[in-house]
Write a protein that holds these residues in place. Sequence first.
Motif, PDB file in Angstrom:
ATOM      1  N   VAL A 184       0.897  -1.324  -0.055  1.00 13.95           N
ATOM      2  CA  VAL A 184       0.036   0.034   0.080  1.00 13.95           C
ATOM      3  C   VAL A 184       0.897   1.363   0.231  1.00 13.95           C
ATOM      4  CG1 VAL A 184      -1.937  -1.263   0.998  1.00 13.95           C
ATOM      5  CG2 VAL A 184      -0.331   0.030   2.497  1.00 13.95           C
ATOM      6  N   ARG A 185       2.186   1.076  -0.580  1.00 15.54           N
ATOM      7  CA  ARG A 185       3.068   2.368  -0.421  1.00 15.54           C
ATOM      8  C   ARG A 185       2.597   3.038  -1.580  1.00 15.54           C
ATOM      9  NH1 ARG A 185       8.053   2.878  -2.728  1.00 15.54           N
ATOM     10  NH2 ARG A 185       8.244   0.808  -3.255  1.00 15.54           N
ATOM     11  N   PRO A 186       2.565   4.504  -1.548  1.00  8.38           N
ATOM     12  CA  PRO A 186       2.289   5.339  -2.568  1.00  8.38           C
ATOM     13  C   PRO A 186       3.285   5.320  -3.739  1.00  8.38           C
ATOM     14  CG  PRO A 186       1.763   6.498  -0.451  1.00  8.38           C
ATOM     15  CD  PRO A 186       2.501   5.098  -0.079  1.00  8.38           C
ATOM     16  N   LEU A 187       3.154   5.541  -4.932  1.00  4.81           N
ATOM     17  CA  LEU A 187       4.031   5.846  -6.085  1.00  4.81           C
ATOM     18  C   LEU A 187       5.124   6.833  -5.488  1.00  4.81           C
ATOM     19  CD1 LEU A 187       2.035   5.575  -9.326  1.00  4.81           C
ATOM     20  CD2 LEU A 187       3.716   3.822  -8.412  1.00  4.81           C
ATOM     21  N   ASP A 188       6.524   6.569  -5.976  1.00  2.00           N
ATOM     22  CA  ASP A 188       7.228   7.594  -5.295  1.00  2.00           C
ATOM     23  C   ASP A 188       7.199   8.985  -6.531  1.00  2.00           C
ATOM     24  OD1 ASP A 188       8.643   5.895  -3.774  1.00  2.00           O
ATOM     25  OD2 ASP A 188       9.711   5.018  -5.383  1.00  2.00           O
ATOM     26  N   GLN A 189       6.830   8.631  -7.554  1.00  5.24           N
ATOM     27  CA  GLN A 189       6.642   9.872  -8.520  1.00  5.24           C
ATOM     28  C   GLN A 189       5.695   9.254  -9.622  1.00  5.24           C
ATOM     29  OE1 GLN A 189       7.431  13.001  -8.112  1.00  5.24           O
ATOM     30  NE2 GLN A 189       6.072  13.523  -9.856  1.00  5.24           N
ATOM     31  N   LEU A 190       4.588  10.015  -9.936  1.00  9.00           N
ATOM     32  CA  LEU A 190       3.706   9.562 -11.140  1.00  9.00           C
ATOM     33  C   LEU A 190       4.285  10.454 -12.424  1.00  9.00           C
ATOM     34  CD1 LEU A 190       1.497   8.071 -12.252  1.00  9.00           C
ATOM     35  CD2 LEU A 190      -0.077   9.900 -11.359  1.00  9.00           C
ATOM     36  N   GLU A 191       4.525   9.909 -13.459  1.00  9.84           N
ATOM     37  CA  GLU A 191       4.724  10.784 -14.712  1.00  9.84           C
ATOM     38  C   GLU A 191       3.328  11.114 -15.204  1.00  9.84           C
ATOM     39  OE1 GLU A 191       7.736  11.862 -15.430  1.00  9.84           O
ATOM     40  OE2 GLU A 191       8.854  10.985 -14.010  1.00  9.84           O
ATOM     41  N   PRO A 192       3.213  12.298 -15.536  1.00  7.79           N
ATOM     42  CA  PRO A 192       1.680  12.775 -15.974  1.00  7.79           C
ATOM     43  C   PRO A 192       1.345  11.994 -17.421  1.00  7.79           C
ATOM     44  CG  PRO A 192       3.181  14.733 -15.213  1.00  7.79           C
ATOM     45  CD  PRO A 192       4.035  13.514 -15.200  1.00  7.79           C
ATOM     46  N   HIS A 193       2.636  12.114 -18.252  1.00  7.37           N
ATOM     47  CA  HIS A 193       2.319  11.352 -19.564  1.00  7.37           C
ATOM     48  C   HIS A 193       1.871   9.876 -19.550  1.00  7.37           C
ATOM     49  CE1 HIS A 193       6.008   8.788 -19.692  1.00  7.37           C
ATOM     50  NE2 HIS A 193       6.740  10.094 -18.987  1.00  7.37           N
ATOM     51  N   HIS A 194       2.431   9.253 -18.475  1.00  7.48           N
ATOM     52  CA  HIS A 194       1.948   7.917 -18.117  1.00  7.48           C
ATOM     53  C   HIS A 194       0.457   7.742 -17.887  1.00  7.48           C
ATOM     54  CE1 HIS A 194       2.160   3.736 -17.036  1.00  7.48           C
ATOM     55  NE2 HIS A 194       1.463   4.018 -15.989  1.00  7.48           N
ATOM     56  N   LEU A 195      -0.068   8.665 -17.184  1.00  6.03           N
ATOM     57  CA  LEU A 195      -1.364   8.965 -16.767  1.00  6.03           C
ATOM     58  C   LEU A 195      -2.402   9.114 -17.932  1.00  6.03           C
ATOM     59  CD1 LEU A 195      -3.591   8.269 -14.403  1.00  6.03           C
ATOM     60  CD2 LEU A 195      -3.025  10.927 -13.761  1.00  6.03           C
ATOM     61  N   GLU A 196      -1.941   9.894 -19.034  1.00 10.27           N
ATOM     62  CA  GLU A 196      -2.996  10.422 -19.794  1.00 10.27           C
ATOM     63  C   GLU A 196      -3.469   9.353 -20.848  1.00 10.27           C
ATOM     64  OE1 GLU A 196      -0.986  13.377 -22.389  1.00 10.27           O
ATOM     65  OE2 GLU A 196      -1.083  15.059 -20.885  1.00 10.27           O
TER      66      GLU A 196
ATOM     67  N   PHE B  55      -2.140   7.495  -5.635  1.00  9.27           N
ATOM     68  CA  PHE B  55      -1.665   6.167  -6.461  1.00  9.27           C
ATOM     69  C   PHE B  55      -0.751   5.493  -5.817  1.00  9.27           C
ATOM     70  CE2 PHE B  55      -3.081   9.574  -9.497  1.00  9.27           C
ATOM     71  CZ  PHE B  55      -3.904   8.936 -10.418  1.00  9.27           C
ATOM     72  N   LEU B  56      -1.233   3.983  -5.744  1.00 10.06           N
ATOM     73  CA  LEU B  56      -0.223   3.038  -4.960  1.00 10.06           C
ATOM     74  C   LEU B  56       0.562   2.431  -5.932  1.00 10.06           C
ATOM     75  CD1 LEU B  56      -2.798   1.745  -2.493  1.00 10.06           C
ATOM     76  CD2 LEU B  56      -1.578   3.911  -2.357  1.00 10.06           C
ATOM     77  N   GLN B  57       1.522   1.609  -5.484  1.00  8.50           N
ATOM     78  CA  GLN B  57       2.506   0.846  -6.060  1.00  8.50           C
ATOM     79  C   GLN B  57       2.002  -0.392  -6.769  1.00  8.50           C
ATOM     80  OE1 GLN B  57       5.816   1.434  -6.562  1.00  8.50           O
ATOM     81  NE2 GLN B  57       6.310   2.881  -5.333  1.00  8.50           N
ATOM     82  N   THR B  58       2.047  -0.813  -8.025  1.00 10.70           N
ATOM     83  CA  THR B  58       1.648  -2.103  -8.543  1.00 10.70           C
ATOM     84  C   THR B  58       2.767  -2.403  -9.130  1.00 10.70           C
ATOM     85  OG1 THR B  58      -0.030  -2.978 -10.030  1.00 10.70           O
ATOM     86  CG2 THR B  58       0.560  -0.816 -10.355  1.00 10.70           C
ATOM     87  N   SER B  59       2.827  -3.812  -9.687  1.00  9.81           N
ATOM     88  CA  SER B  59       3.669  -4.423 -10.361  1.00  9.81           C
ATOM     89  C   SER B  59       3.302  -4.671 -11.841  1.00  9.81           C
ATOM     90  CB  SER B  59       4.371  -5.900  -9.995  1.00  9.81           C
ATOM     91  OG  SER B  59       3.074  -6.684  -9.796  1.00  9.81           O
ATOM     92  N   CYS B  60       2.016  -4.226 -11.941  1.00 11.31           N
ATOM     93  CA  CYS B  60       1.436  -4.390 -13.342  1.00 11.31           C
ATOM     94  C   CYS B  60       1.794  -3.394 -14.095  1.00 11.31           C
ATOM     95  CB  CYS B  60      -0.210  -4.489 -13.255  1.00 11.31           C
ATOM     96  SG  CYS B  60      -1.134  -4.526 -14.710  1.00 11.31           S
ATOM     97  N   PRO B  61       2.554  -3.489 -15.370  1.00 18.33           N
ATOM     98  CA  PRO B  61       2.878  -2.545 -16.213  1.00 18.33           C
ATOM     99  C   PRO B  61       2.096  -1.452 -16.822  1.00 18.33           C
ATOM    100  CG  PRO B  61       2.981  -4.505 -17.555  1.00 18.33           C
ATOM    101  CD  PRO B  61       2.585  -4.834 -16.192  1.00 18.33           C
ATOM    102  N   ASP B  62       0.916  -1.931 -17.186  1.00 18.84           N
ATOM    103  CA  ASP B  62      -0.127  -1.160 -17.717  1.00 18.84           C
ATOM    104  C   ASP B  62      -1.284  -0.754 -16.792  1.00 18.84           C
ATOM    105  OD1 ASP B  62      -1.127  -3.471 -17.960  1.00 18.84           O
ATOM    106  OD2 ASP B  62      -1.441  -3.346 -20.157  1.00 18.84           O
ATOM    107  N   CYS B  63      -1.257  -0.856 -15.450  1.00 18.37           N
ATOM    108  CA  CYS B  63      -2.108  -0.722 -14.580  1.00 18.37           C
ATOM    109  C   CYS B  63      -1.919   0.547 -13.553  1.00 18.37           C
ATOM    110  CB  CYS B  63      -2.468  -1.955 -13.630  1.00 18.37           C
ATOM    111  SG  CYS B  63      -2.722  -3.433 -14.548  1.00 18.37           S
ATOM    112  N   MET B  64      -2.815   0.951 -13.094  1.00 24.50           N
ATOM    113  CA  MET B  64      -2.840   1.974 -11.852  1.00 24.50           C
ATOM    114  C   MET B  64      -3.932   1.597 -10.814  1.00 24.50           C
ATOM    115  SD  MET B  64      -0.711   4.610 -12.976  1.00 24.50           S
ATOM    116  CE  MET B  64      -0.935   5.548 -11.812  1.00 24.50           C
ATOM    117  N   VAL B  65      -3.293   1.762  -9.498  1.00 20.94           N
ATOM    118  CA  VAL B  65      -4.252   1.362  -8.492  1.00 20.94           C
ATOM    119  C   VAL B  65      -4.411   2.898  -7.818  1.00 20.94           C
ATOM    120  CG1 VAL B  65      -4.252   0.322  -6.216  1.00 20.94           C
ATOM    121  CG2 VAL B  65      -3.301  -0.859  -7.960  1.00 20.94           C
ATOM    122  N   MET B  66      -5.787   3.107  -7.647  1.00 25.25           N
ATOM    123  CA  MET B  66      -6.202   4.459  -7.080  1.00 25.25           C
ATOM    124  C   MET B  66      -6.939   4.095  -5.884  1.00 25.25           C
ATOM    125  SD  MET B  66      -7.654   6.166 -10.587  1.00 25.25           S
ATOM    126  CE  MET B  66      -8.167   7.803  -9.631  1.00 25.25           C
ATOM    127  N   ARG B  67      -6.485   4.922  -4.872  1.00 25.07           N
ATOM    128  CA  ARG B  67      -6.867   4.742  -3.480  1.00 25.07           C
ATOM    129  C   ARG B  67      -7.692   6.310  -3.276  1.00 25.07           C
ATOM    130  NH1 ARG B  67      -4.874   4.057   2.639  1.00 25.07           N
ATOM    131  NH2 ARG B  67      -6.296   5.549   3.744  1.00 25.07           N
TER     132      ARG B  67
END
Length: 203
Positions: free
Chosen positions: A27-39, A117-129
């Motif tokens: 449940v650790r938050p992402l260290d940094q989220l790249e905006p282009h990855h989210l778009e 946004f939490l950590q996930t090992s899935c390369p094309d997923c996002m986990v949103m709390r």
Amino acid sequence: MFAVCATVLLYLTSGSHSAPLSCEELVRPLDQLEPHHLEGRWALVAGSLSHPASLDALKLRDSITMYFLNSSETSTTSYTQINRFGDLCQNLPYNISMKGSTFSFDVGNRFNLTGTFLQTSCPDCMVMRWDVESKRRVSLDLYLISRRRELELKEMEEYKAQLECLNLPPPVMMDPTKELCPEQTSSEPAAAQTQEKTDKQQA
């Protein structure tokens, strides 16, 4: 003797790789989220909510699509959620403010919605709390979104482990055979307004 030592070393090495992650890591938050990855477009794969009525409401949706579009201001992102109910597509546009891996929704005075946004090992997923607080409810929500409609078993198991760490109920799984709504849609105004009113009441 060398063969025995090599076998033991191999066993220990493979065991270390298969060891389950701790809840702190899950449940650790992402260290940094790249905006282009989210778009772009994401589909909801699964979701779990601590508020029972809201969890039941999620089960009524055939599919949920989420669009993120970063504005010229790097801290502001346009977020549109499109819910499908049978042949009806309901558009819910919002602006969200982002800082690192945390975000907050601009929803006026109706309720407070912040998230991470939490950590996930899935390369094309996002986990949103989502942490939702209003006069009607206080809820902790965890959503798994992906570029794909179906995920691998190990990816789903990781998400379910995150739910267990947060003491959330088993997830509502979205049916990947149900069609997603297009980004732009013209829905029946009366039905859309009715559903929007329902959403506001649940908030």
